[in-house]
Scaffold this active site. Structure first.
Site, PDB file in Angstrom:
ATOM      1  N   ASP A 163      12.979  28.062  75.810  1.00 43.96           N
ATOM      2  CA  ASP A 163      14.008  27.353  75.946  1.00 43.96           C
ATOM      3  C   ASP A 163      15.241  28.118  76.629  1.00 43.96           C
ATOM      4  OD1 ASP A 163      15.908  25.448  75.368  1.00 43.96           O
ATOM      5  OD2 ASP A 163      16.119  25.526  73.205  1.00 43.96           O
TER       6      ASP A 163
ATOM      7  N   LYS B 260      14.880  21.405  69.180  1.00 41.01           N
ATOM      8  CA  LYS B 260      15.853  22.226  69.824  1.00 41.01           C
ATOM      9  C   LYS B 260      16.653  22.939  68.538  1.00 41.01           C
ATOM     10  CE  LYS B 260      18.279  22.159  73.873  1.00 41.01           C
ATOM     11  NZ  LYS B 260      17.322  22.766  74.962  1.00 41.01           N
TER      12      LYS B 260
ATOM     13  N   LYS C 194      28.728  19.222  78.989  1.00 43.19           N
ATOM     14  CA  LYS C 194      28.497  19.549  77.619  1.00 43.19           C
ATOM     15  C   LYS C 194      29.538  20.210  76.736  1.00 43.19           C
ATOM     16  CE  LYS C 194      24.994  21.977  75.104  1.00 43.19           C
ATOM     17  NZ  LYS C 194      23.733  22.540  75.239  1.00 43.19           N
TER      18      LYS C 194
ATOM     19  N   LYS D 121      16.328  31.235  74.461  1.00 45.80           N
ATOM     20  CA  LYS D 121      16.956  31.031  73.367  1.00 45.80           C
ATOM     21  C   LYS D 121      16.047  31.521  72.065  1.00 45.80           C
ATOM     22  CE  LYS D 121      18.670  26.428  73.355  1.00 45.80           C
ATOM     23  NZ  LYS D 121      19.559  26.454  74.365  1.00 45.80           N
TER      24      LYS D 121
HETATM   25  P1  NAD Z   1      16.648  15.960  82.429  1.00 52.77           P
HETATM   26  O1  NAD Z   1      16.139  15.059  81.546  1.00 52.77           O
HETATM   27  O2  NAD Z   1      17.617  15.606  83.384  1.00 52.77           O
HETATM   28  O3  NAD Z   1      15.370  16.285  83.131  1.00 52.77           O
HETATM   29  C1  NAD Z   1      14.014  16.399  82.557  1.00 52.77           C
HETATM   30  C2  NAD Z   1      13.083  15.900  83.783  1.00 52.77           C
HETATM   31  O4  NAD Z   1      11.826  16.001  83.337  1.00 52.77           O
HETATM   32  C3  NAD Z   1      13.302  14.205  83.997  1.00 52.77           C
HETATM   33  O5  NAD Z   1      13.394  13.886  85.201  1.00 52.77           O
HETATM   34  C4  NAD Z   1      12.043  13.755  83.363  1.00 52.77           C
HETATM   35  O6  NAD Z   1      11.548  12.534  84.092  1.00 52.77           O
HETATM   36  C5  NAD Z   1      10.961  14.744  83.502  1.00 52.77           C
HETATM   37  N1  NAD Z   1       9.933  15.038  82.856  1.00 52.77           N
HETATM   38  C6  NAD Z   1       9.624  14.628  81.617  1.00 52.77           C
HETATM   39  N2  NAD Z   1       8.646  14.719  81.027  1.00 52.77           N
HETATM   40  C7  NAD Z   1       7.707  15.221  81.929  1.00 52.77           C
HETATM   41  C8  NAD Z   1       6.260  15.626  82.175  1.00 52.77           C
HETATM   42  N3  NAD Z   1       5.568  15.447  81.154  1.00 52.77           N
HETATM   43  N4  NAD Z   1       5.993  15.831  83.483  1.00 52.77           N
HETATM   44  C9  NAD Z   1       6.996  15.994  84.329  1.00 52.77           C
HETATM   45  N5  NAD Z   1       8.038  15.655  84.272  1.00 52.77           N
HETATM   46  C10 NAD Z   1       8.488  15.181  83.195  1.00 52.77           C
HETATM   47  O7  NAD Z   1      16.873  17.455  81.582  1.00 52.77           O
HETATM   48  P2  NAD Z   1      17.611  18.603  82.110  1.00 52.77           P
HETATM   49  O8  NAD Z   1      18.980  18.800  81.815  1.00 52.77           O
HETATM   50  O9  NAD Z   1      17.233  19.098  83.524  1.00 52.77           O
HETATM   51  O10 NAD Z   1      17.037  19.833  81.115  1.00 52.77           O
HETATM   52  C11 NAD Z   1      15.660  20.009  81.243  1.00 52.77           C
HETATM   53  C12 NAD Z   1      15.157  20.941  79.969  1.00 52.77           C
HETATM   54  O11 NAD Z   1      15.707  21.889  79.915  1.00 52.77           O
HETATM   55  C13 NAD Z   1      15.258  19.991  78.445  1.00 52.77           C
HETATM   56  O12 NAD Z   1      14.368  20.158  77.721  1.00 52.77           O
HETATM   57  C14 NAD Z   1      16.294  20.752  78.148  1.00 52.77           C
HETATM   58  O13 NAD Z   1      16.451  20.560  76.641  1.00 52.77           O
HETATM   59  C15 NAD Z   1      16.091  22.358  78.542  1.00 52.77           C
HETATM   60  N6  NAD Z   1      17.385  23.277  78.486  1.00 52.77           N
HETATM   61  C16 NAD Z   1      18.388  22.792  79.339  1.00 52.77           C
HETATM   62  C17 NAD Z   1      19.591  23.582  79.252  1.00 52.77           C
HETATM   63  C18 NAD Z   1      20.685  23.077  80.128  1.00 52.77           C
HETATM   64  O14 NAD Z   1      21.750  23.865  79.809  1.00 52.77           O
HETATM   65  N7  NAD Z   1      20.557  22.232  80.851  1.00 52.77           N
HETATM   66  C19 NAD Z   1      19.517  24.480  78.381  1.00 52.77           C
HETATM   67  C20 NAD Z   1      18.374  24.841  77.710  1.00 52.77           C
HETATM   68  C21 NAD Z   1      17.293  24.132  77.599  1.00 52.77           C
END
Ligand code: NAD
Length: 520
Positions: A311, A360, A403, A476
């Site tokens: 994470d 999360k 956010k 994290k």
């Molecule tokens: P998002 O939902 O925009 O992107 C995720 C992508 O993954 C989507 O395009 C979805 O279609 C794809 N997906 C889902 N399952 C899949 C699979 N099995 N194989 C391939 N692709 C798949 O999310 P995001 O904002 O880009 O964040 C991505 C991840 O990072 C999330 O899990 C989020 O919790 C984690 N994260 C993000 C942040 C942040 O600040 N943006 C911080 C910590 C963790």
């Protein structure tokens, strides 16, 4: 001994008796000094300094490297790709503030500095973080990856609504050429509300076939782009936790067998991890779920393949890992931390489902555990051993990727007094997270070029232990070696990283003794 000059690779030349360059490698001698502590009943401690001599060997050649993201078409995947393209091609763009040049703000390796030492007057001198040793530059990273959604990256970037329009307009022609590879979708692992996106899937139900397919995808990507190395990062949706079931995912052998029988409890992210591990491709998990079930960690150990997780530590938790540490180190006793978030991007939509939110929540909660454990004056059986720690995440579509995080730290002061610190933080989530993917890639690639041995041993140089805990700064809920407690404090994490880099070029650990100033 004549001091060697470590030069010709970066702008930093180190003259040290402890390091030399040989056939494109830096070999350094390092005395690792620590103190062994014995707790004696009655609250006493016995402390004995100890020292182990190590040699480190760093391959100075930066390989041509590819980054394959799982979730390439998501907010992070598309934002990072557009940012790298804009930097690579020098694309300036207009915002309402004026002309904006591309940069890598928020990336430790690209936009922060390291203190090298002091000048003749005793003042600190800093160099860019990525100049002390040769490191991969993000502009040179070849990007690829998978997504369960078929949108090309120009469309994915527009859907994400993160980057300014003038930039989107200019990078679209490059982005449109990148199309995510089909991926693995086991609907039970991510929120049901994601099912509409799932139009780009690998055929078949056999989980073992899926592993083989991902391995082939990586090999093909490597061959097509003439890459020497590939790093894979999971930045796809947060999955639910996988149940740890004895006989299913508790050992490497059981996990492989469970994949071969397509057991329900094997998550897509674990399939990706296993595929990478089997081919020695570093795999980093940027989401909170327990991708690295015990059998997966054992497999990484057996294969000596690097893994890191879990994470991305981007905003709220990063502050927590500084602020809670500061309070506890200041002798102030945090009683409660209430963390509230709302966001309107697809990550927020997915996290609005209870099981994914739970992943999360666990990841966000664990961050203060080691701080509590570090201070038994404040946290003990009599006073209580916990902090009330509450996490709320709400999906509010209107705010999109911006956010909102609100945190309240309520602490006990001297003589029963109280202190409340409230933090209100708003920013584009993906602009915080994308630079972390760069750092994780750059540092994972770098550490895959480092080997070590004990100086007095006859053994060959060996790779670091597979769980790359040096990546914890960006994660994290840092994955630690089984049996070791994770370190969450941001400053400790950075200190470890800096001092390791210094060790590799024959410099002692950073200290802030400043005797030049303090002594006559
Ligand atoms: P998002 O939902 O925009 O992107 C995720 C992508 O993954 C989507 O395009 C979805 O279609 C794809 N997906 C889902 N399952 C899949 C699979 N099995 N194989 C391939 N692709 C798949 O999310 P995001 O904002 O880009 O964040 C991505 C991840 O990072 C999330 O899990 C989020 O919790 C984690 N994260 C993000 C942040 C942040 O600040 N943006 C911080 C910590 C963790």
């Amino acid at each position: 001994a004549t001091p060697e000059v470590l030069s010709g690779y970066t702008s930093v030349k180190v003259f040290s008796d402890n390091a030399k360059v040989e056939d494109g490698f830096i070999i350094s001698d390092y005395a690792y000094e620590n103190a062994i502590v014995k707790r004696i009943p009655g609250g006493m401690y016995e402390v004995t300094p100890n020292k182990v001599d190590y040699q480190f060997k760093v391959d100075m050649k930066v390989p041509k490297t590819g980054l394959m993201m799982v979730g390439l078409g998501g907010n992070n995947g598309s934002t990072l790709t557009a940012t790298i393209l804009a930097n690579r091609y020098g694309i300036n763009f207009r915002t309402k503030q004026g002309l904006q040049k591309p940069n890598y703000y928020g990336s430790v390796t690209q936009a922060s500095t390291l203190k090298l030492g002091v000048d003749e007057d005793g003042n600190d001198v800093y160099a860019p973080f990525n100049e002390i040793l040769p490191m991969l530059h993000p502009n040179d990273i070849v990007i690829g990856g998978w997504d369960i959604n078929s949108a090309n990256l120009a469309d994915a970037m527009a859907r994400s609504k993160v980057l300014d329009f003038d930039l989107q307009r200019q990078v679209a022609k490059y982005m449109a050429q990148i199309k995510p590879l089909p991926s693995i979708y086991y609907p039970d692992f991510i929120a049901a509300n994601q099912s509409d996106r799932a139009d780009n899937l690998i055929d078949g139900d056999s989980k073992w076939d899926h592993v083989q397919r991902i391995r082939r995808d990586i090999q093909d990507f490597k061959a097509k782009n003439e890459l020497e190395k590939v790093i894979v990062v999971w930045t796809a949706n947060t999955e639910r936790y996988a149940e740890i079931i004895p006989g299913v995912n508790d050992t490497a052998e059981n996990l492989i067998n469970s994949i071969k029988t397509s057991h329900d409890e094997v998550a897509p992210s674990t399939i990706f991890a296993v595929a990478c591990i089997l081919d020695g491709v570093p795999f980093i998990n940027g989401s909170p779920q327990n991708t690295f079930v015990p059998g997966c960690i054992e497999l990484a150990e057996k294969s000596k393949s690097f893994i890191g997780g879990d994470d991305f530590k981007s905003g709220q938790t990063k502050i927590k890992s500084v602020l809670a540490q500061f309070l506890v180190d200041a002798g102030i006793r945090p009683l409660s931390i209430a963390s509230y978030n709302h966001l309107g991007n697809n990550d927020g939509y997915n996290l609005s489902a209870p099981k994914q939110f739970r992943s999360k929540e666990i990841s966000k909660k664990s961050v203060v555990d080691d701080m509590i454990a570090s201070n038994h004056i404040l946290y003990n059986e009599e006073k209580g051993n916990t902090i009330d720690h509450c996490i709320v995440i709400k999906y509010v579509p209107a705010v999109g990727d911006s956010k909102v995080a609100m945190d309240e730290y309520y602490s006990e002061l001297m003589m029963g007094g109280h202190n409340t610190i409230s933090i209100h933080n708003v920013c584009e989530d993906s602009l915080l997270a994308s630079p972390l993917i760069i750092d994780l890639t750059v540092i994972a690639e770098f550490f895959s070029r480092v080997t070590y041995k004990k100086t007095d041993s006859e053994d060959d140089f060996e790779k670091f232990y597979p769980v790359l805990s040096v990546l914890s700064y960006w994660l994290k809920a840092p994955l630690a070696r089984p049996g070791c407690e994770p370190v969450n404090g941001l400053n400790k994490q950075r200190t470890a990283l800096e001092n390791l880099l210094r060790a590799f070029v024959g410099l002692g650990p950073q200290n802030e003794l400043k005797l030049e100033e303090r002594l006559w």
